[in-house]
Design a protein around this motif. Structure first.
Motif, PDB file in Angstrom:
ATOM      1  N   LEU A 118     -42.659  31.016 -15.108  1.00 25.85           N
ATOM      2  CA  LEU A 118     -43.089  29.702 -15.574  1.00 25.85           C
ATOM      3  C   LEU A 118     -44.358  29.291 -14.855  1.00 25.85           C
ATOM      4  N   GLY A 119     -45.243  28.596 -15.571  1.00 26.10           N
ATOM      5  CA  GLY A 119     -46.499  28.158 -14.992  1.00 26.10           C
ATOM      6  C   GLY A 119     -46.308  27.066 -13.951  1.00 26.10           C
ATOM      7  N   THR A 120     -47.398  26.757 -13.250  1.00 29.14           N
ATOM      8  CA  THR A 120     -47.321  25.740 -12.199  1.00 29.14           C
ATOM      9  C   THR A 120     -46.936  24.377 -12.745  1.00 29.14           C
ATOM     10  N   ASP A 121     -47.271  24.094 -14.001  1.00 30.67           N
ATOM     11  CA  ASP A 121     -46.933  22.790 -14.571  1.00 30.67           C
ATOM     12  C   ASP A 121     -45.509  22.744 -15.120  1.00 30.67           C
ATOM     13  N   ARG A 122     -44.756  23.839 -14.974  1.00 30.99           N
ATOM     14  CA  ARG A 122     -43.373  23.864 -15.466  1.00 30.99           C
ATOM     15  C   ARG A 122     -42.351  24.186 -14.369  1.00 30.99           C
ATOM     16  N   GLN A 123     -42.779  24.240 -13.112  1.00 26.86           N
ATOM     17  CA  GLN A 123     -41.840  24.545 -12.040  1.00 26.86           C
ATOM     18  C   GLN A 123     -40.771  23.460 -11.903  1.00 26.86           C
ATOM     19  N   GLY A 124     -41.086  22.243 -12.318  1.00 21.16           N
ATOM     20  CA  GLY A 124     -40.112  21.158 -12.267  1.00 21.16           C
ATOM     21  C   GLY A 124     -39.012  21.271 -13.308  1.00 21.16           C
ATOM     22  N   GLU A 125     -39.104  22.259 -14.184  1.00 22.77           N
ATOM     23  CA  GLU A 125     -38.094  22.456 -15.228  1.00 22.77           C
ATOM     24  C   GLU A 125     -36.980  23.408 -14.792  1.00 22.77           C
ATOM     25  N   ASP A 178     -37.450  16.521  -8.116  1.00 23.54           N
ATOM     26  CA  ASP A 178     -37.720  17.932  -8.433  1.00 23.54           C
ATOM     27  C   ASP A 178     -37.530  18.225  -9.920  1.00 23.54           C
ATOM     28  N   PHE A 179     -37.658  17.184 -10.752  1.00 22.74           N
ATOM     29  CA  PHE A 179     -37.549  17.365 -12.202  1.00 22.74           C
ATOM     30  C   PHE A 179     -38.813  16.864 -12.885  1.00 22.74           C
ATOM     31  N   THR A 180     -39.427  17.709 -13.659  1.00 28.38           N
ATOM     32  CA  THR A 180     -40.502  17.341 -14.589  1.00 28.38           C
ATOM     33  C   THR A 180     -40.355  18.253 -15.795  1.00 28.38           C
ATOM     34  N   TRP A 181     -40.429  17.678 -16.968  1.00 27.12           N
ATOM     35  CA  TRP A 181     -40.320  18.500 -18.184  1.00 27.12           C
ATOM     36  C   TRP A 181     -41.560  18.286 -19.044  1.00 27.12           C
ATOM     37  N   LYS A 182     -42.285  19.366 -19.253  1.00 16.63           N
ATOM     38  CA  LYS A 182     -43.477  19.294 -20.102  1.00 16.63           C
ATOM     39  C   LYS A 182     -43.049  19.303 -21.562  1.00 16.63           C
ATOM     40  N   LEU A 183     -43.399  18.236 -22.256  1.00 15.42           N
ATOM     41  CA  LEU A 183     -43.004  18.089 -23.659  1.00 15.42           C
ATOM     42  C   LEU A 183     -44.254  18.180 -24.525  1.00 15.42           C
ATOM     43  N   GLU A 184     -44.388  19.319 -25.175  1.00 10.25           N
ATOM     44  CA  GLU A 184     -45.548  19.522 -26.048  1.00 10.25           C
ATOM     45  C   GLU A 184     -45.409  18.669 -27.306  1.00 10.25           C
ATOM     46  N   THR A 185     -46.496  18.533 -28.027  1.00 11.63           N
ATOM     47  CA  THR A 185     -46.471  17.750 -29.260  1.00 11.63           C
ATOM     48  C   THR A 185     -45.480  18.350 -30.250  1.00 11.63           C
ATOM     49  N   GLU A 186     -44.707  17.483 -30.902  1.00  9.12           N
ATOM     50  CA  GLU A 186     -43.667  17.829 -31.869  1.00  9.12           C
ATOM     51  C   GLU A 186     -42.423  18.449 -31.226  1.00  9.12           C
ATOM     52  N   GLU A 187     -42.373  18.557 -29.907  1.00 12.94           N
ATOM     53  CA  GLU A 187     -41.184  19.064 -29.250  1.00 12.94           C
ATOM     54  C   GLU A 187     -40.223  17.929 -28.918  1.00 12.94           C
ATOM     55  N   ALA A 188     -38.940  18.294 -28.708  1.00  8.60           N
ATOM     56  CA  ALA A 188     -37.917  17.314 -28.358  1.00  8.60           C
ATOM     57  C   ALA A 188     -37.202  17.761 -27.092  1.00  8.60           C
ATOM     58  N   PHE A 189     -36.748  16.791 -26.324  1.00  6.91           N
ATOM     59  CA  PHE A 189     -35.927  17.051 -25.135  1.00  6.91           C
ATOM     60  C   PHE A 189     -34.631  16.283 -25.291  1.00  6.91           C
ATOM     61  N   GLN A 190     -33.513  17.005 -25.195  1.00 13.96           N
ATOM     62  CA  GLN A 190     -32.200  16.396 -25.353  1.00 13.96           C
ATOM     63  C   GLN A 190     -31.539  16.212 -23.994  1.00 13.96           C
ATOM     64  N   THR A 191     -31.122  14.995 -23.673  1.00  9.61           N
ATOM     65  CA  THR A 191     -30.386  14.777 -22.429  1.00  9.61           C
ATOM     66  C   THR A 191     -28.912  15.129 -22.632  1.00  9.61           C
ATOM     67  N   PRO A 192     -28.218  15.485 -21.549  1.00  9.37           N
ATOM     68  CA  PRO A 192     -26.763  15.702 -21.652  1.00  9.37           C
ATOM     69  C   PRO A 192     -26.045  14.394 -21.996  1.00  9.37           C
ATOM     70  N   GLU A 193     -24.779  14.524 -22.301  1.00  3.81           N
ATOM     71  CA  GLU A 193     -23.979  13.407 -22.798  1.00  3.81           C
ATOM     72  C   GLU A 193     -23.254  12.685 -21.654  1.00  3.81           C
ATOM     73  N   LEU A 217     -29.600  34.227  -8.611  1.00  7.02           N
ATOM     74  CA  LEU A 217     -30.405  34.797  -9.694  1.00  7.02           C
ATOM     75  C   LEU A 217     -31.080  33.694 -10.504  1.00  7.02           C
ATOM     76  N   ASP A 218     -32.220  34.023 -11.066  1.00  4.51           N
ATOM     77  CA  ASP A 218     -33.039  33.057 -11.810  1.00  4.51           C
ATOM     78  C   ASP A 218     -32.562  32.989 -13.259  1.00  4.51           C
ATOM     79  N   LEU A 219     -31.666  32.051 -13.525  1.00  4.59           N
ATOM     80  CA  LEU A 219     -31.122  31.905 -14.876  1.00  4.59           C
ATOM     81  C   LEU A 219     -32.092  31.205 -15.819  1.00  4.59           C
ATOM     82  N   ALA A 220     -33.276  30.853 -15.339  1.00  5.98           N
ATOM     83  CA  ALA A 220     -34.327  30.365 -16.234  1.00  5.98           C
ATOM     84  C   ALA A 220     -35.014  31.528 -16.956  1.00  5.98           C
TER      85      ALA A 220
END
Length: 734
Positions: free
Chosen positions: A491-498, A279-294, A448-451
């Protein structure tokens, strides 16, 4: 001296802690291979360890021989669909829909200190306390970079690791899996320690032998959960509390996670820890970064006890809010088990009066003070005073308690909304939901939707107003159900996994703002007790309610397991009434007090029902806690006897950092008519030092106490406790 070493000729990296080395090397084909994690070593080039010919193990396209295969190699970032058939640490779908990924070495940089992780809680340090190595790898075809971030602490056997993924391609990509750490081992003669449980019985240590195939330890509930903690330890079969190799891996995150242990066909082992990919998908646009937890890692050859103390020191000094690092937490009374929902201002003032007379320092007003809250079916989200119960409001009540000499605290459950509430009637779209599908309820409430930014803003303002207007010194932040129907209309259909991850990011953002706005307010985390007892929450909440189970007999087991990773200073623990309202068990007041002294200390009972003798015992407990609080909160913690070993006893010990002050708690869990002799061997003392036992005045050398031990008294009854204190002879013990 900086503990990071680089050999540019062999493209080797080594990070040294006082007792361990972590080593990597770039292969001739550009893959970053893992070569060693364990005891200290001096060499850098370990390339002879990885070349081996194996049938049915494909070779990279550029490889001119059959001696090199990713299927056999021990790697730092195992990719997907490029020759390694074991579980990957990263899966990325590119713009064509392909999910093949292979990261190859590009560059590195080293700097003093440690950087913050954007939007995430993480450990911190002074510039001279740690050093950071960043290694950049690139997947040539998707143009996605992976920056591996390692921080090594100079005076501790601790290393942290996370990954930052950067899309430098021309089109968006989709991250399907992004583990924060991957550590490989050349053999599989290990056992895996985890902390499973359930509501009211959290973090019960489990130890299982590794076997060929994959073992998974996870939470998919939207929170780290009662059911599994984000922690794994890898130990040799002969490892116990005081001897043997132990590797600990702790995830600084409060949402869905997955820990994996996989043994390959060749007997190698792979340990992964990160955000759960389901249930996880993250859309990463060009020049964007995704940071994982530590992920926080430690190694020791001195057993599980040393591993735990490594984590305790690290989390006390490099993760928890520094405001509370050296401050004794207030001794409190919570009204919940005294009144439940049935209280008013007069009843709370009556509890406050009793509390002051006994030496208690704070009254916490629990559930039921807001909206029209008469039970757990309504009003969550309506953070306005229940005027039927508190007609004058909160501020006058807090003022009256202050005049008595009591600080005040308040309970809130900000992340939830009741269907029967003004907030839900006004904003039904604010709860997590999937359009067209009915919402599940839990405890008659929705999540509640904290997104959503507007929801986060509302929650911050609501909590901020309660704290600001009434002058509370303490906030108990609760969460009493897990996530279902996880959808967000913004959020759009392509970002529900976020959404699962965005929910956690929203929670962190709110808590961060509250901490900054109210730096002197102590926040205690809670989720039906210990359902979100994790390092991510510890960053904001230096104290967490360990379990809703307040029965002292069971709390000994819960606190024993919790101490595997978390320091006593993080454990909220209270003395409750007997017979216990959850188990029906009766435990002596003395033993209940001893058990609750393993952390942030308080009471959860109707003080007015105590006898005069019991009130005197409470006064003695409070004085004892004030005397020993520094030792309990900042000393070294030793698990002497496991309450689940079937020996009818349990014991634990606190030792000051200079090893001159010692507090021991011993409990006879089952009384026997003609029971065995129990000799208790202490730990962590100075062998040549002479210690005086305060009660009897007897003097023993440290080596005698550790190797011969002390005979424990025969006590009458079940769950009878014995607390004793020793001090080094030169400390002028009278």
């Amino acid at each position: 001296m900086m503990p990071i070493f680089i050999d540019k000729k062999s493209k080797s990296f080594r990070m040294d802690t006082p007792g361990s080395s972590y080593c990597m090397q770039v292969s001739q084909y550009g893959d970053l291979l893992h070569t060693h994690y364990g005891g200290r070593i001096s060499d850098m080039d370990l390339s002879e360890l990885w070349n081996q010919k194996r049938e049915f193990s494909p070779n990279p396209a550029e490889c001119g021989d059959r001696l090199y295969s990713l299927d056999v190699s021990l790697q730092e970032v195992p990719g997907n669909m490029t020759g390694d058939y074991r579980t990957p640490s990263v899966i990325i779908k590119d713009s064509t829909g392909a999910a093949a990924v292979r990261f190859q070495y590009e560059s590195f940089r080293v700097y003093e200190g440690k950087s913050e992780l954007a939007g995430l809680p993480s450990s911190f340090c002074g510039k001279k306390q740690a050093d950071t190595l960043e290694i950049t790898l690139t997947d040539t075809y998707s143009k996605v970079k992976a920056v591996l971030i390692y921080t090594v602490f100079r005076d501790m056997d601790m290393i942290t690791r996370s990954v930052r993924l950067i899309n430098e391609g021309e089109k968006a990509v989709y991250i399907k899996k992004a583990a924060s750490s991957c550590v490989e081992f050349a053999d599989s003669r290990y056992e895996l320690v985890s902390l499973p449980g359930c509501w009211a019985m959290e973090r019960t240590p489990q130890r299982k032998e590794l076997f060929q195939g994959r073992q998974v330890y996870e939470s998919r509930r939207g929170a780290s959960s009662h059911q599994m903690n984000p922690f794994l330890a890898l130990v040799r079969p002969e490892t116990n509390e005081v001897h043997g190799q132990a590797y600990g891996f702790s995830f600084v995150y409060s949402g869905n996670f997955m820990g994996e242990a996989e043994v390959s066909q060749y007997g190698t082992s792979r340990i992964l820890l990160g955000i759960h990919p389901q249930d996880f998908t993250w859309k990463l646009e060009t020049e964007e970064a995704f940071q994982t937890p530590e992920v926080v890692m430690t190694y020791t050859d001195q057993g599980l006890g040393a591993m735990s103390r490594n984590f305790h020191d690290f989390y006390r000094n490099h993760l928890c809010n520094p405001r509370w690092m050296d401050t004794r937490r207030p001794i409190l009374i919570n009204n919940w088990e005294a009144t439940y929902f049935d209280f008013n201002s007069a009843r709370l003032l009556e509890i406050g009066k009793e509390a002051v007379e006994l030496g208690i320092e704070m009254l916490v007003i629990d559930d039921g003070w807001f909206g029209k809250r008469e039970d757990d079916t309504s009003s969550l989200g309506d953070w306005v005073v229940n005027r039927r119960k508190l007609p004058e409001g909160l501020k006058p009540l807090v003022g009256k308690l202050r005049e008595m000499g009591l600080k005040s605290g308040i309970w809130m459950e900000p992340e939830m909304v009741s269907k029967d509430s003004q907030l839900y009637r006004k904003h039904p779209e604010w709860c997590l939901h999937i359009e067209g599908r009915p919402c599940s309820t839990g405890r008659s409430q929705y999540v509640l939707d904290l997104a959503r930014a507007d929801v986060c803003e509302y929650l911050f303002e609501a909590v901020d107003q309660v704290l600001s207007e009434s002058g509370f010194a303490y906030l108990k932040w609760d969460m009493n159900r897990h996530l279902t129907e996880v959808g967000s209309v913004l959020l759009g259909t392509d970002r529900q996994g976020e959404i699962f991850h965005r929910y956690v990011l929203g929670l962190y953002q709110i808590l961060g703002r509250i901490v900054r706005a109210h730096p002197d307010v102590l926040i205690e985390g809670c989720s039906g007790g210990g359902g979100r007892f994790d390092p991510g929450m510890l960053y904001y909440c230096p104290q967490i309610w360990t379990s809703d189970d307040t029965d002292a007999g069971e709390r000994m087991m819960i606190q024993y397991g919790t101490s595997m990773v978390y320091p006593p200073s993080a454990m909220g623990s209270h003395v409750s009434a007997c017979p216990n309202h959850q188990t029906g068990r009766t435990v002596s007041l003395h033993t209940r007090g001893m058990t609750a002294m393993t952390g942030g200390f308080g009471y959860e009972m109707d003080l007015g029902k105590l006898s005069l003798e019991e009130k005197e015992e409470v006064k003695r407990q409070i004085e004892a806690y004030k005397q020993y609080a520094e030792l309990i909160m900042h000393g070294d913690y030793f698990r002497l006897v496991n309450p689940d070993e079937g020996r009818d006893i349990c014991a634990w010990e606190f030792v000051s950092k200079d090893k001159k002050k010692v507090l021991v708690h011993y409990v006879q869990m089952r009384g026997r008519a003609n029971g065995p002799l129990h000799i208790l061997q202490l730990q962590g003392l100075l062998a040549a030092e002479r210690y005086q036992e305060k009660k009897a005045g007897l003097i023993y050398h440290g080596d005698t106490l550790m190797n011969a031990g002390l005979r424990m008294p025969l006590l009458m009854g079940d769950f009878q406790g014995y607390q004793f204190y020793l001090e080094a002879r030169d400390s002028n013990v009278g």
